[in-house]
Design a protein around this motif. Structure first.
Motif, PDB file in Angstrom:
ATOM      1  N   ASN A  65       0.644  -1.315  -0.094  1.00 43.94           N
ATOM      2  CA  ASN A  65      -0.054   0.288   0.068  1.00 43.94           C
ATOM      3  C   ASN A  65       0.631   1.407   0.314  1.00 43.94           C
ATOM      4  OD1 ASN A  65       1.186  -0.328   2.507  1.00 43.94           O
ATOM      5  ND2 ASN A  65      -0.944   0.268   3.668  1.00 43.94           N
ATOM      6  N   ARG A  66       2.361   1.203  -0.137  1.00 45.61           N
ATOM      7  CA  ARG A  66       3.277   2.454  -0.001  1.00 45.61           C
ATOM      8  C   ARG A  66       4.113   2.221  -1.226  1.00 45.61           C
ATOM      9  NH1 ARG A  66       5.081   2.259   6.611  1.00 45.61           N
ATOM     10  NH2 ARG A  66       3.162   3.104   7.089  1.00 45.61           N
ATOM     11  N   SER A  80       6.133  -0.682  -0.679  1.00 50.39           N
ATOM     12  CA  SER A  80       6.031  -1.845   0.743  1.00 50.39           C
ATOM     13  C   SER A  80       4.921  -1.552   1.217  1.00 50.39           C
ATOM     14  CB  SER A  80       7.020  -0.407   1.803  1.00 50.39           C
ATOM     15  OG  SER A  80       6.709   0.224   2.261  1.00 50.39           O
ATOM     16  N   SER A  81       4.556  -2.189   3.028  1.00 55.82           N
ATOM     17  CA  SER A  81       3.598  -2.522   3.128  1.00 55.82           C
ATOM     18  C   SER A  81       3.696  -1.690   4.351  1.00 55.82           C
ATOM     19  CB  SER A  81       3.085  -3.932   2.629  1.00 55.82           C
ATOM     20  OG  SER A  81       3.721  -4.346   4.111  1.00 55.82           O
ATOM     21  N   SER A  82       2.585  -1.360   4.805  1.00 50.64           N
ATOM     22  CA  SER A  82       2.783  -0.886   5.956  1.00 50.64           C
ATOM     23  C   SER A  82       3.200  -1.630   7.342  1.00 50.64           C
ATOM     24  CB  SER A  82       1.820   0.356   6.498  1.00 50.64           C
ATOM     25  OG  SER A  82       0.255  -0.432   6.473  1.00 50.64           O
ATOM     26  N   GLY A  83       3.715  -2.162   8.164  1.00 49.24           N
ATOM     27  CA  GLY A  83       3.640  -3.261   8.974  1.00 49.24           C
ATOM     28  C   GLY A  83       5.045  -2.371   9.716  1.00 49.24           C
ATOM     29  N   SER A  84       5.572  -3.731  10.431  1.00 43.62           N
ATOM     30  CA  SER A  84       6.397  -3.108  10.903  1.00 43.62           C
ATOM     31  C   SER A  84       8.474  -3.011  10.696  1.00 43.62           C
ATOM     32  CB  SER A  84       7.193  -4.520  12.130  1.00 43.62           C
ATOM     33  OG  SER A  84       7.532  -5.850  11.249  1.00 43.62           O
ATOM     34  N   THR A  85       8.253  -3.823   9.566  1.00 40.10           N
ATOM     35  CA  THR A  85       9.672  -3.062   9.167  1.00 40.10           C
ATOM     36  C   THR A  85       9.473  -2.237   8.009  1.00 40.10           C
ATOM     37  OG1 THR A  85       9.619  -4.901   7.465  1.00 40.10           O
ATOM     38  CG2 THR A  85      10.727  -5.229   9.362  1.00 40.10           C
ATOM     39  N   ASP A  86       8.810  -2.019   7.154  1.00 40.94           N
ATOM     40  CA  ASP A  86       8.827  -1.604   5.937  1.00 40.94           C
ATOM     41  C   ASP A  86       9.797  -1.375   4.991  1.00 40.94           C
ATOM     42  OD1 ASP A  86       8.300   2.183   5.070  1.00 40.94           O
ATOM     43  OD2 ASP A  86       6.900   0.911   4.721  1.00 40.94           O
TER      44      ASP A  86
END
Lengths: 114, 112
Positions: free
Chosen positions: A30-31, A95-101
């Motif tokens: 989503n990013r 990237s996907s929003s989450g802990s690492t990006d």
């Protein structure tokens, strides 16, 4: 291959013309980010989208530059009235929003302004 | 401003030897780091990452070391192969932000 794709891979244009580049991110990401890279340098951040919202813009992104991500999927980067100093590699990452990006990059679009 | 820098712009190693690429960063708030490999004409390729709560992380033939005291990051490549020839970038990120800041890169050449 379901990685980040960019089109075109190469663009040659004359000074003063407008150009538009497209980026298709990894489908579940989503990013989306745009970077510019000149020869011998690391990528420089231009702008960032989360879904369709443009959340950050670098001071490098002059008013001749505009980026869109209308449906939260692919993105376009347009440069109006190109200048020779715009010649660079334009990279897209997602990237996907989450802990690492962690950002995964596409192959880039090489722009040459004559 | 704050920047990411590399100690050596070029590095040549013999095939089979180990390679060490260094990176200095100045933003003490950076808490996430990535090493990217970039081959000519291609986009950066993710190699390995590390968070600031770790000192070392290992992958396949690669190890990243983080020394927060001196703000130093290194990438070790074991048994370097010709396919490892590329430019390597370290990138830093403040987790609450979304920008990665890249250094200028180190060009690694593997001599067969």
């Amino acid at each position: 291959d379901t990685g980040v794709s960019q089109d075109p891979r190469h663009k040659i244009t004359k000074r003063g013309q407008n150009v538009t580049f497209r980026c298709d991110p990894i489908s579940e990401h989503n990013r989306l980010y745009w970077y510019r890279q000149t020869l011998g340098q690391g990528p420089e951040f231009l702008t960032y989208f989360q879904n369709e919202a443009q959340l950050e813009k670098s001071r490098l992104l002059s008013d001749r530059f505009s980026a869109e991500r209308p449906k939260g999927s692919f993105s376009t980067l347009e440069i109006q009235r190109t200048e020779q100093g715009d010649s660079a590699m334009y990279l897209c990452a997602s990237s996907s929003s989450g802990s690492t990006d962690t950002q995964y990059f596409g192959p880039g679009t090489r722009l040459t302004v004559l | 401003g704050e920047s990411v820098g590399l100690h050596l712009p070029t590095l040549s190693v013999q095939e089979g030897d180990n390679s060490i690429i260094n990176c200095a960063y100045s933003n003490s708030a950076s808490d996430y780091f990535i090493w990217y490999k970039q081959e000519s004409g291609k986009g950066p390729q993710f190699i390995i990452d590390i968070r600031s709560n770790m000192d070392k992380r290992q992958g396949q033939r690669v190890t990243v070391l983080l020394n927060k005291t001196v703000k130093h990051l290194s990438l070790q490549i074991a048994a370097t192969q010709p396919g490892d020839s590329a430019v390597y970038f370290c990138a830093e990120n403040i987790f609450t932000g979304n920008q990665f800041y890249f250094g200028t890169g180190t060009s690694l050449t593997v001599i067969p």
